[in-house]
Every structure is written in structure tokens, then in C-alpha cells.
Design an enzyme around this catalytic site. Structure first.
Site, PDB file in Angstrom:
ATOM      1  N   LEU A  58      39.504  41.512  46.433  1.00 56.33           N
ATOM      2  CA  LEU A  58      40.841  40.346  45.918  1.00 56.33           C
ATOM      3  C   LEU A  58      41.262  41.623  45.008  1.00 56.33           C
ATOM      4  O   LEU A  58      40.376  41.932  44.030  1.00 56.33           O
ATOM      5  CB  LEU A  58      41.357  39.913  45.281  1.00 56.33           C
ATOM      6  CG  LEU A  58      41.003  38.362  46.479  1.00 56.33           C
ATOM      7  CD1 LEU A  58      40.985  36.931  45.634  1.00 56.33           C
ATOM      8  CD2 LEU A  58      42.260  38.812  47.979  1.00 56.33           C
ATOM      9  N   GLU A  59      41.781  43.516  44.877  1.00 59.22           N
ATOM     10  CA  GLU A  59      42.094  44.370  44.304  1.00 59.22           C
ATOM     11  C   GLU A  59      43.211  44.499  44.105  1.00 59.22           C
ATOM     12  O   GLU A  59      44.300  44.914  44.999  1.00 59.22           O
ATOM     13  CB  GLU A  59      41.109  45.247  45.050  1.00 59.22           C
ATOM     14  CG  GLU A  59      41.279  46.804  43.745  1.00 59.22           C
ATOM     15  CD  GLU A  59      42.466  47.241  43.426  1.00 59.22           C
ATOM     16  OE1 GLU A  59      43.111  47.246  43.177  1.00 59.22           O
ATOM     17  OE2 GLU A  59      42.962  48.605  44.260  1.00 59.22           O
ATOM     18  N   LEU A  60      43.938  43.535  42.939  1.00 63.41           N
ATOM     19  CA  LEU A  60      44.757  44.071  42.437  1.00 63.41           C
ATOM     20  C   LEU A  60      45.567  44.093  41.931  1.00 63.41           C
ATOM     21  O   LEU A  60      45.465  45.463  41.405  1.00 63.41           O
ATOM     22  CB  LEU A  60      45.241  41.754  42.094  1.00 63.41           C
ATOM     23  CG  LEU A  60      45.018  41.106  42.941  1.00 63.41           C
ATOM     24  CD1 LEU A  60      45.006  39.726  42.098  1.00 63.41           C
ATOM     25  CD2 LEU A  60      45.052  40.841  44.508  1.00 63.41           C
ATOM     26  N   PHE A  74      41.926  42.268  50.594  1.00 56.53           N
ATOM     27  CA  PHE A  74      42.518  42.938  50.079  1.00 56.53           C
ATOM     28  C   PHE A  74      43.196  43.692  48.751  1.00 56.53           C
ATOM     29  O   PHE A  74      42.950  43.315  48.226  1.00 56.53           O
ATOM     30  CB  PHE A  74      43.274  41.234  50.410  1.00 56.53           C
ATOM     31  CG  PHE A  74      44.918  41.277  48.956  1.00 56.53           C
ATOM     32  CD1 PHE A  74      46.420  41.329  49.860  1.00 56.53           C
ATOM     33  CD2 PHE A  74      45.678  41.352  48.524  1.00 56.53           C
ATOM     34  CE1 PHE A  74      47.709  41.540  49.695  1.00 56.53           C
ATOM     35  CE2 PHE A  74      46.625  40.803  47.866  1.00 56.53           C
ATOM     36  CZ  PHE A  74      47.832  41.050  48.901  1.00 56.53           C
ATOM     37  N   GLY A 128      47.137  44.123  46.833  1.00 58.14           N
ATOM     38  CA  GLY A 128      47.814  43.911  46.914  1.00 58.14           C
ATOM     39  C   GLY A 128      48.652  43.415  45.646  1.00 58.14           C
ATOM     40  O   GLY A 128      48.220  43.717  44.587  1.00 58.14           O
TER      41      GLY A 128
END
Length: 433
Positions: A252-254, A229, A231
Site C-alpha cells: 500500500l503506497e499511500l 495499490f 492511492g
């Protein structure tokens, strides 16, 4: 009598076929503010169909050799490159970035993503060791995980979607992807090329729709063991909650709040144009009003300079590059991610001070340091809590090396080795001889 505009109607791509939807979401042209496209408003039913297709395709695709999968990725890269101009025009109309930016960065990088992983999949090695006193040989093998759930954002639509699809299918997985419902067109266009490239039906499935309907159905599905993901942090928290009962692998790349630190001995001829480019590449508005409410000063841009637009663009989502100063470190503009041509400029006195202030935000994705002092560059870079630090440059990527953030900027890394390890499971085999 005025002619009725024909809206672009997207369809889900499941099992190698385009399938219409029962309901649709309006998608707007950011340059005019008008609806120009309708995106499927999919849900659990479509995810179930995609899982069935991906499950059926997995044995055949995963059993192909890396060389065979590499050839397919190279063909897809070639087809994307042949469609570069059409994709760039579509990305600009759908997302709002300039055609030039899409033509020179987004689409070429999408092509490069497939070429890079088509090559890197051929060069991975396994571990091997032996225990002579026991007569044992140990070695590792890696196998694809299965069905990969891929969720990509609106800011770099095709660029980040291909950054996930390419390593996933290169490693032998099948995928179900959910692009942002706001920027789905180029993903739909790519689906038209998959069969020509030799991608078997069911290897790549793309289901369009919102996070609460499609995203949650994908993340919580028991037969999707892996989620990648990119976001926002709140969405990542929801993904973590839904996936926890199934012990899924997560990448998770936030968000980020990326400081650009400019020392007095920086080369301003390089530093200033690069920093301007890095600060004003994307667009948003509400933070400017928040800054004013906190007593900050807007030097130029929104509310200061006049934005002169032709009539057809008056309702479009345009705003001027904006510079804010006289702002406190505690301000939301200094703490939160702003997707806009908005930058805050504040002075500092020492290395220790600027490092402390840069590290005070909850994010830790990237940072930039400008200085002519080599020792200072290394000192500051090591102390910054960021997954990436560019010094005397910006946005130069080496895809072999890890990409990802610290703290609230995410979990995991992406790149040649890191993505391969994420999209595969390792097994240790011991043979007594």
C-alpha cells in the site's frame, strides 16, 4: 450545422483481446472541461473473465525462464519508446500535466521501469547454508505468487502502472490491473503493444472502471492472492478490510505530506528553483479557500493574480501557482496532502523545532533537507520520520533501493529487491545428505 465530436471509446483488455463494455463513464479533458473519452464501467463480470484468463496463462508464463521473460519486457520497453510522443500527448490530454512533463518524465520512466526489471530479474540470488553436524543442506527458492491485482492512481497514470506491472510479470505472475477511471487512456494504448512484444494472452489484463465496482471485485476475489495499490488512505483501509478474510499480500503506497526544510546555509541558487518545481508540479483548488477561512494569507496565485486563458480553455481546470503563509501547524493545509500548485511557507528557529513539526503529520513518505552543513544534513535526515529523504536535491531515484513511506504513508516497499520479494513467495528446502 456543427460537426459532432467523435469520442474516444476505450475497451477492456482481457485474455489478449479488446472487449466492449455494457456501460461507460465519461472522462474529461482537463484543459477544456469537456468530455472527450468514454471509459468502460466494468464490474464483477469483467473481473471474473480477467481472473479466468490470468489463471489460464499462469502455468505457461511462470514456467518460462527469467531470461525469456526478460526478453519480452525489453521488447515492450522498445515499443513504448517508439510510441513516446503519442503517449506523452495522450497523457497530457487525459491527466492534465504538460506535454513536456509527460515527454521528459512520465513516459521515459515507464520505459525505464520495464528495462530495469527486465535486467534485475536476472540478478537475484538465493540463500544457502549447511549444518555439517547433521549432514543437512538448506537453501531457498522463490516462486511467483499467482494472479496479482494492481490498482494505480490518476497522478502518474502510465508511470505508476508500469512500476507495478513490470516487476509482477518479470517475476512470473499474471496480472489484472485497474487504472484510475479518470486517467485510463495510456494504459489502453499500452495494451495495443503487448502482443507485438510477445506478451502471451492473459498475462496482462486491464479492466477499467471505478473503485467500488471493479476495485472491490478485484480486491475481494479469492483467486487474487496479492494486491498492490497506490492511492489514498481511505481506499487502502477499504482494501485491507476486503482482503483480510483471504490473507492476501498487500503493498500500500499511500499519501504524503512532504516537508522541504531549508536552513539558513542552504545553496539558494539550487534550492529555490528545485523547491519551486517540487511544489507546483501538480494541480487541485479547495485548500486555498480552507486556508483563507483559517486566517492564512495568500501571497500569490489563486484569488490574487489574474488567470488569463483563451476562450476554449475557460472551462478547463487551470489554476495559478499559489503560496500561503501566516498559517498554523494545525491547519488542514499543513496536515493534509494537497495535489496542487499550492505550497505553505512557514519559518522555524532550530533543528529540534523543525524536526518536531515535520514529524507531527500522520504521513511519512518523503522529505527534503537543504543545508551546506554535512553534519546537520545527516542528523536531520536520520530523525525525520520519512521513507525517503533527499538532501540538497529532489526526486533523484535509485531503483535498486527501497521506495515507500512510514506511518499513514503506506505498508511495504518497492524497488529491485523489495518488489521481487513482494511478487514472489519464498520456500526453504532442507536436504539431508
Amino acid at each position: 450545422m456543427a460537426a459532432t465530436k467523435t469520442l474516444l471509446m476505450l475497451e477492456n483488455f482481457i485474455g489478449g483481446k479488446f472487449l466492449p463494455s455494457h456501460s461507460y463513464i465519461d472522462s474529461y479533458d482537463p484543459s477544456t472541461g469537456e468530455v472527450y473519452c468514454r471509459v468502460p464501467n466494468s464490474g464483477k463480470e469483467e473481473i471474473e473473465a480477467a481472473v479466468e484468463a490470468a489463471r489460464a496463462a499462469f502455468p505457461g508464463w511462470s514456467s518460462r525462464s527469467p531470461q525469456e521473460r526478460s526478453q519480452v519486457l525489453h521488447r515492450l520497453a522498445d515499443l513504448l519508446e517508439l510510441s513516446l510522443e503519442d503517449l506523452a500527448q495522450a497523457e497530457s490530454k487525459d491527466q492534465g500535466k504538460t506535454v513536456t512533463l509527460a515527454r521528459t518524465m512520465d513516459i521515459p520512466r515507464s520505459v525505464q521501469n520495464f528495462r530495469f526489471f527486465a535486467s534485475s530479474i536476472l540478478h537475484h540470488t538465493s540463500e544457502c547454508t549447511q549444518m555439517d553436524h547433521l549432514g543437512c543442506l538448506h537453501y531457498t527458492v522463490r516462486a511467483p505468487v499467482g494472479i496479482a491485482g494492481l490498482i494505480s492512481p490518476w497522478n502518474l497514470p502510465l508511470y505508476l502502472l508500469t512500476w507495478k506491472i513490470a516487476p509482477a510479470i518479470a517475476a512470473g505472475n499474471t496480472v489484472i490491473a485497474k487504472p484510475s477511471e479518470m486517467t485510463s487512456v495510456t494504459a489502453w494504448m499500452m495494451c495495443k503493444l503487448l502482443d507485438k512484444a510477445g506478451v502471451p494472452p492473459g498475462v496482462v489484463n486491464i479492466v477499467f472502471g471505478t473503485g467500488p465496482r471493479v476495485g472491490e471485485a478485484l480486491v475481494s476475489h479469492p483467486e487474487v492472492p496479492l494486491i498492490s495499490f497506490t492511492g489514498s488512505q481511505p481506499t487502502a483501509e477499504r482494501i485491507t478490510q476486503l482482503s483480510a478474510p483471504h490473507c492476501k499480500k498487500l503493498s500500500l503506497e499511500l499519501g504524503g505530506k512532504n516537508p522541504a526544510i531549508i536552513f539558513e546555509d542552504a545553496n539558494l541558487e539550487e534550492c529555490v528553483p528545485t523547491t519551486v518545481r517540487s511544489s507546483f508540479a501538480n494541480q487541485v483548488r479547495s485548500y486555498i479557500q480552507k486556508a483563507r477561512a483559517e486566517g492564512a494569507r495568500v501571497l500569490c496565485g489563486e484569488g490574487v493574480d489574474k488567470l488569463d486563458l483563451p476562450p476554449r480553455n475557460q472551462a478547463g481546470y487551470f489554476m495559478l501557482p499559489t503560496v500561503i503563509t501566516d498559517i498554523k501547524d494545525e491547519s488542514c493545509c499543513m496536515k493534509e496532502e494537497i495535489f496542487g500548485p499550492v505550497t505553505c511557507v512557514v519559518p522555524f528557529e532550530s533543528e529540534e523545532e523543525v524536526i518536531r513539526r515535520a514529524n507531527s503529520v500522520k504521513y511519512g513518505l518523503a522529505a527534503t533537507v537543504w543545508s551546506g552543513n554535512v553534519g546537520r544534513v545527516h542528523r536531520v535526515a536520520k530523525k525525520l520520520q520519512s521513507g525517503l529523504v533527499w538532501t540538497n536535491c529532489w526526486l533523484i531515484r535509485e531503483l535498486n533501493l527501497p521506495f515507500g513511506g512510514m506511518k499513514s504513508s503506506g505498508v511495504g516497499r518497492e524497488g529491485a529487491k523489495d518488489s521481487y520479494e513482494f511478487f514472489t513467495e519464498v520456500k526453504t528446502i532442507t536436504v539431508k545428505h
